[in-house]
Design an enzyme around this catalytic site. Structure first.
Site, PDB file in Angstrom:
ATOM      1  N   GLY A  18       0.842  -1.187   0.000  1.00  0.00           N
ATOM      2  CA  GLY A  18       0.000   0.000   0.000  1.00  0.00           C
ATOM      3  C   GLY A  18       0.879   1.238   0.000  1.00  0.00           C
ATOM      4  O   GLY A  18       2.106   1.135  -0.053  1.00  0.00           O
ATOM      5  N   MET A  20       2.340   5.029   1.509  1.00  0.00           N
ATOM      6  CA  MET A  20       2.810   5.447   2.828  1.00  0.00           C
ATOM      7  C   MET A  20       1.587   5.771   3.699  1.00  0.00           C
ATOM      8  O   MET A  20       0.545   6.173   3.187  1.00  0.00           O
ATOM      9  CB  MET A  20       3.705   6.697   2.718  1.00  0.00           C
ATOM     10  CG  MET A  20       5.142   6.361   2.328  1.00  0.00           C
ATOM     11  SD  MET A  20       6.175   7.829   2.118  1.00  0.00           S
ATOM     12  CE  MET A  20       6.550   8.216   3.829  1.00  0.00           C
ATOM     13  N   SER A  22      -0.401   3.812   5.200  1.00  0.00           N
ATOM     14  CA  SER A  22      -1.551   2.910   5.070  1.00  0.00           C
ATOM     15  C   SER A  22      -1.567   1.852   6.178  1.00  0.00           C
ATOM     16  O   SER A  22      -2.465   1.014   6.212  1.00  0.00           O
ATOM     17  CB  SER A  22      -1.540   2.239   3.689  1.00  0.00           C
ATOM     18  OG  SER A  22      -0.381   1.433   3.527  1.00  0.00           O
ATOM     19  N   LYS A  24       1.021  -0.427   6.948  1.00  0.00           N
ATOM     20  CA  LYS A  24       1.682  -1.687   6.582  1.00  0.00           C
ATOM     21  C   LYS A  24       2.519  -2.250   7.733  1.00  0.00           C
ATOM     22  O   LYS A  24       2.439  -3.434   8.047  1.00  0.00           O
ATOM     23  CB  LYS A  24       2.609  -1.486   5.366  1.00  0.00           C
ATOM     24  CG  LYS A  24       1.892  -1.040   4.109  1.00  0.00           C
ATOM     25  CD  LYS A  24       2.857  -0.877   2.953  1.00  0.00           C
ATOM     26  CE  LYS A  24       3.922   0.186   3.166  1.00  0.00           C
ATOM     27  NZ  LYS A  24       3.373   1.547   3.306  1.00  0.00           N
ATOM     28  N   GLU A  92       9.777  -2.798   4.741  1.00  0.00           N
ATOM     29  CA  GLU A  92      10.371  -1.952   3.686  1.00  0.00           C
ATOM     30  C   GLU A  92      11.045  -2.803   2.612  1.00  0.00           C
ATOM     31  O   GLU A  92      12.111  -2.460   2.094  1.00  0.00           O
ATOM     32  CB  GLU A  92      11.410  -0.980   4.288  1.00  0.00           C
ATOM     33  CG  GLU A  92      10.885  -0.120   5.407  1.00  0.00           C
ATOM     34  CD  GLU A  92      10.125   1.116   4.938  1.00  0.00           C
ATOM     35  OE1 GLU A  92       9.799   1.221   3.723  1.00  0.00           O
ATOM     36  OE2 GLU A  92       9.831   1.965   5.793  1.00  0.00           O
ATOM     37  N   GLN A  94      10.526  -3.135  -0.377  1.00  0.00           N
ATOM     38  CA  GLN A  94      10.675  -2.534  -1.712  1.00  0.00           C
ATOM     39  C   GLN A  94      12.088  -2.045  -1.990  1.00  0.00           C
ATOM     40  O   GLN A  94      12.482  -1.863  -3.134  1.00  0.00           O
ATOM     41  CB  GLN A  94       9.671  -1.377  -1.899  1.00  0.00           C
ATOM     42  CG  GLN A  94      10.031  -0.054  -1.212  1.00  0.00           C
ATOM     43  CD  GLN A  94       9.631  -0.004   0.260  1.00  0.00           C
ATOM     44  OE1 GLN A  94       8.994  -0.914   0.768  1.00  0.00           O
ATOM     45  NE2 GLN A  94       9.964   1.089   0.948  1.00  0.00           N
ATOM     46  N   CYS A 148      -6.734   9.889   1.665  1.00  0.00           N
ATOM     47  CA  CYS A 148      -6.215  10.930   0.783  1.00  0.00           C
ATOM     48  C   CYS A 148      -6.227  12.285   1.492  1.00  0.00           C
ATOM     49  O   CYS A 148      -7.257  12.689   2.040  1.00  0.00           O
ATOM     50  CB  CYS A 148      -7.047  11.010  -0.493  1.00  0.00           C
ATOM     51  SG  CYS A 148      -6.547  12.354  -1.582  1.00  0.00           S
ATOM     52  N   CYS A 151      -8.794  14.830  -0.601  1.00  0.00           N
ATOM     53  CA  CYS A 151     -10.252  14.682  -0.724  1.00  0.00           C
ATOM     54  C   CYS A 151     -10.860  13.785   0.351  1.00  0.00           C
ATOM     55  O   CYS A 151     -12.077  13.657   0.430  1.00  0.00           O
ATOM     56  CB  CYS A 151     -10.614  14.155  -2.112  1.00  0.00           C
ATOM     57  SG  CYS A 151     -10.239  12.409  -2.343  1.00  0.00           S
ATOM     58  N   CYS A 186      -5.262   9.738  -3.300  1.00  0.00           N
ATOM     59  CA  CYS A 186      -5.988   8.786  -4.140  1.00  0.00           C
ATOM     60  C   CYS A 186      -5.509   8.938  -5.587  1.00  0.00           C
ATOM     61  O   CYS A 186      -4.739   9.848  -5.902  1.00  0.00           O
ATOM     62  CB  CYS A 186      -7.495   9.018  -4.040  1.00  0.00           C
ATOM     63  SG  CYS A 186      -8.028  10.547  -4.834  1.00  0.00           S
TER      64      CYS A 186
END
Ligand code: ZN
Length: 196
Positions: A18, A20, A22, A24, A92, A94, A148, A151, A186
């Protein structure tokens, strides 16, 4: 997550991904805590990013913490697995190169439960390092969402801001002298000027 995760009959790979913010790392630590309660032998790893070796605290934004071992690459991880370990977690993920995929796969074949957490997309909105292959090979993939900041909708992307303006697609990863921040956005609100 269902309790099947606590008593795997054979090894497997779980991906938590997901944007940042979110949650995890929080989810990774939650699963590890449950595995520890189930008397599993757990090891937590994180990549070397700022030249600090040794044991480092892995902390989530909500304050959960656990000690993790810093490793440089996939081989380093393999060499540090203890004989009695049954659950291997990587935060991390990734930041590793694609060698990490083979190592995770080998560990799962040996019967270990492998849980990895990482950003699925980079700030440009493009797949991050080994994540797409890990997600394809995993038995279970959970995509978490943040909120987000523009919004209030479900955020799936990480907005990079340099001096409070959306970073350009071609901006270098390190910007000297600039103030750099990140926020969750988003798809509609995510901005990458100059994206081809
Ligand atoms: Zn939005």
């Amino acid at each position: 997550m269902p309790d099947r995760h606590l008593r795997p009959s054979s090894g497997w790979i779980e991906v938590i991904c997901g944007s940042m913010f979110s949650g995890k790392t929080e989810e990774l630590l939650r699963r590890l805590r449950r595995a520890i309660i189930a008397r599993q032998k757990v090891q937590l790893f994180k990549p070397l990013v700022d030249n600090r070796y040794g044991l480092r605290t892995v902390a989530s934004h909500n304050g959960m913490k656990m000690e993790g071992q810093v490793i440089q690459n996939a081989q380093d991880l393999l060499q540090n697995i203890r004989a009695d370990t049954t659950v291997v977690a990587i935060d991390e993920v990734q930041f590793f190169d694609t060698d990490i995929v083979q190592v995770c796969s080998d560990l799962a074949h040996r019967g270990l439960r492998v849980i990895v957490a990482g950003l699925d997309l980079d700030f440009r909105g493009e797949p991050f390092g080994p994540m797409p292959i890990l997600m394809a090979q995993a038995e279970s993939v959970d995509k978490l969402h943040a909120i987000c900041m523009k919004c209030g909708g479900e955020a799936s992307r990480t907005q990079r801001l340099i001096d409070n303006r959306p970073a350009f697609y071609e901006d270098p990863v390190v910007m000297i002298g600039a103030s750099e921040t990140y926020e969750a956005r988003c798809r509609a609100c995510h901005e990458v000027p100059h994206k081809p």
